[in-house]
Design a protein around this motif. Sequence first.
Motif, short mmCIF file in Angstrom:
data_model
loop_
_atom_site.label_atom_id
_atom_site.label_comp_id
_atom_site.label_asym_id
_atom_site.label_seq_id
_atom_site.Cartn_x
_atom_site.Cartn_y
_atom_site.Cartn_z
N GLY A 65 0.86 -1.07 0.09
CA GLY A 65 -0.01 0.09 0.13
C GLY A 65 0.89 1.34 -0.08
N ALA A 66 1.75 1.22 0.74
CA ALA A 66 2.64 2.41 1.17
C ALA A 66 3.43 2.64 -0.18
N TRP A 67 4.00 1.49 -0.41
CA TRP A 67 5.18 1.71 -1.74
C TRP A 67 4.55 2.01 -3.07
N SER A 68 3.45 1.53 -3.11
CA SER A 68 2.63 1.62 -4.33
C SER A 68 2.12 3.24 -4.52
N VAL A 145 -7.21 7.16 -18.73
CA VAL A 145 -6.49 5.79 -18.46
C VAL A 145 -5.30 6.07 -17.70
N THR A 146 -5.21 5.16 -16.47
CA THR A 146 -4.09 5.19 -15.70
C THR A 146 -3.49 3.85 -15.56
N HIS A 147 -2.25 3.70 -15.09
CA HIS A 147 -1.48 2.35 -14.85
C HIS A 147 -1.30 2.27 -13.58
N GLU A 148 -1.74 1.31 -13.07
CA GLU A 148 -1.51 0.94 -11.51
C GLU A 148 -0.65 -0.15 -11.29
N PRO A 149 0.36 -0.27 -10.05
CA PRO A 149 1.23 -1.40 -9.92
C PRO A 149 0.01 -2.80 -9.60
N VAL A 150 0.61 -3.86 -10.28
CA VAL A 150 -0.14 -4.86 -10.24
C VAL A 150 -0.41 -5.59 -8.94
N GLY A 151 0.65 -5.16 -8.04
CA GLY A 151 0.46 -5.93 -6.68
C GLY A 151 1.85 -6.67 -6.27
N PRO A 152 1.91 -7.49 -5.18
CA PRO A 152 3.15 -7.80 -4.98
C PRO A 152 3.54 -8.99 -5.96
N VAL A 153 4.79 -9.10 -6.19
CA VAL A 153 5.23 -10.05 -7.22
C VAL A 153 6.18 -11.38 -6.74
N ALA A 154 6.06 -12.25 -7.38
CA ALA A 154 6.85 -13.37 -7.22
C ALA A 154 7.89 -13.58 -8.21
N ALA A 155 9.14 -13.53 -7.79
CA ALA A 155 10.06 -13.59 -9.06
C ALA A 155 11.06 -14.86 -8.97
N PHE A 156 11.43 -15.53 -10.00
CA PHE A 156 12.17 -16.66 -9.68
C PHE A 156 13.43 -16.57 -10.81
N THR A 157 14.65 -16.43 -10.23
CA THR A 157 15.81 -16.18 -11.38
C THR A 157 16.73 -17.50 -11.47
N PRO A 158 17.34 -17.52 -12.32
CA PRO A 158 18.45 -18.69 -12.52
C PRO A 158 19.74 -18.38 -12.10
N ALA A 171 14.35 -4.46 -10.05
CA ALA A 171 14.11 -2.97 -10.48
C ALA A 171 12.88 -2.66 -11.16
N GLY A 172 12.40 -3.65 -12.07
CA GLY A 172 11.29 -3.62 -12.95
C GLY A 172 9.97 -3.61 -11.87
N ALA A 173 9.78 -4.48 -11.02
CA ALA A 173 8.91 -4.49 -10.06
C ALA A 173 8.77 -3.25 -9.10
N LEU A 174 10.10 -2.73 -8.49
CA LEU A 174 9.87 -1.83 -7.55
C LEU A 174 9.82 -0.33 -8.41
N ALA A 175 10.19 -0.30 -9.33
CA ALA A 175 9.92 1.04 -10.31
C ALA A 175 8.38 1.25 -10.49
N ALA A 176 7.49 0.03 -10.71
CA ALA A 176 6.31 0.29 -10.94
C ALA A 176 5.47 0.46 -9.98
N GLY A 177 6.16 0.36 -8.41
CA GLY A 177 5.31 0.45 -7.45
C GLY A 177 5.15 -0.83 -6.75
N CYS A 178 5.60 -1.86 -7.50
CA CYS A 178 5.06 -3.27 -6.68
C CYS A 178 6.07 -3.51 -5.63
N THR A 179 5.80 -4.32 -4.59
CA THR A 179 6.74 -5.18 -4.01
C THR A 179 6.84 -6.55 -4.33
N CYS A 180 8.03 -7.16 -3.89
CA CYS A 180 8.56 -8.36 -4.44
C CYS A 180 9.24 -9.33 -3.42
N VAL A 181 8.61 -10.71 -3.77
CA VAL A 181 9.53 -11.74 -2.96
C VAL A 181 10.30 -12.44 -4.11
N ILE A 182 11.65 -12.55 -4.02
CA ILE A 182 12.39 -13.10 -4.97
C ILE A 182 13.00 -14.19 -4.51
#
Length: 486
Positions: A65-68, A145-158, A171-182
């Motif tokens: 909420g606060a980050w977005s 038309v507005t754009h809003e962050p989609v919400g908390p993101v789950a990210a998986f990297t190799p 960086a993509g998630a945070l810049a858009a206003g999303c939070t992240c669990v990677i």
Amino acid sequence: MTVLNEAAARFGELRMLIDGEWLARGAGGAQPVTDPATLQVLGELPLAAGGELDRAVHAAHAAFGAWSRTPAIERCRLLAQAAQLVRERAELIAHILTLEQGKPLAESRGEVMGAAEIFEWYAQESRRLYGRVIPARQAHTRHWVTHEPVGPVAAFTPWNFPALTPARKIAGALAAGCTCVIKPAEETPATALELARACMDAGLPVGVLNVVFGHPADVSGHLIRAPQIRKITFTGSTAVGKQLAALAALHGAKRCTMELGGLAPAIVFDDADIGEAAAVCAASRFRNAGQVCVAASRFYVQRQAYPRFMEQFRAHVAGLKVGNGLAADTRMGPLANGRRLDAMPGFIDDALQHGGQVAAGGARHEGAGYFWQPTILADMPDQARAMSEETFGPVASVAAFDTLDEVIERANGVPYGLAAYAFTRSAATAMAVADGLQAGMVGINTPAISLAEAPFGGVKESGYGSEGGTEGLEAYLCTKFVAHRA
Ligand code: NAD
């Protein structure tokens, strides 16, 4: 303390980051992190169980909420500061990367600087999340038309790009206003932890970024099922990507970005600068010991140029010094894990059975680590496995072709469509391949297709969605249309 000692010491303090807390132990136990060049254990990685994953999800949810709502200019300042810290610490992070992944230090340095640039690009782009106004149908009405962050993101990297890939997703998630669990790869955790450290040192609020490790299928299953998670982003194999996309569909119709495998064709036409093409092809194929999803892998060379190309390609490969990535003269390091090493002989045997020739390498390289010789397979028929399956190792398959139409059909004849390359001096041929190749990215007379400001992603079974460029931010945004009648 030397930078190498400092890097090695980081493996004694591997952590997870959950709700702002750096956790040295996890309920899921621990697993060793190994140097692929020496097979020595570098450190023990804590693993999460369900309770810790739930905590990470709740933290990302609570912080959303606060980050977005954080003003874009503040998100920009913070991500730019993280980029600056990554740059200042680049030498340390590059040593950590080479220790856990194996690539030569020069490649690690380039990758870390590339990760910093990605943070910087997204920092700046976060200030340009524009909407638009649509002319309304009635008086006293506004349509926008507005754009809003989609919400908390789950990210998986190799494990093949332990800095670049997490940087793109964080960086993509945070810049858009999303939070992240990677969940970065358990084989190469320390580089991603340094990115997280840079974010926290830059002042990122608690819970916005969480880093967990564990058994990959358990962690992804748990996170994707969590109702608070609204977006999945995965980089890895096509087989795993399909499973995660299916789970995401089943548990909440969640948005996905899937950056999966590739088997890039490189087409060398008779009219190309053959010396330059051979140099670019060798650099592309053997970078990171061939463990690059966009690497040129299948080389189609027009018949007249074939002998000249082979001669120059072999000369480049003969000059590749294989060894520990920490040594200054090493040009190619080990494979990152034993699975890749074990996979190589099967590709070579199969190529020989189908009438291919080993023109260079083809066997293990001396040394305790996971070393494989840079290998060229010549005269490869399309039926050979290395022409239709990712080797994800230092193996180049070369075949001759005659006509443009024939080679485009052969290049498109695999399920993958990530990157493709061509070498020609003809503008007409360049246009024909740019239009005809089924790929998300096409490089013509250049290998440089992975840039912070350009979309990066594939088609067909190489996945969908883009990372990088303005498209990379759209991946984390929902579109909202508002009609207001006064
Ligand atoms: P893999 O499919 O087992 O793992 C690939 C990555 O996905 C690893 O980081 C792994 O930790 C993770 N992973 C595996 N199962 C998962 C799950 N159920 N949930 C979440 N994450 C999961 O293969 P591998 O042996 O590690 O690598 C070999 C193949 O992976 C290669 O042939 C290549 O196709 C692919 N790969 C692709 C990329 C890429 O950049 N697209 C990167 C690394 C590996």
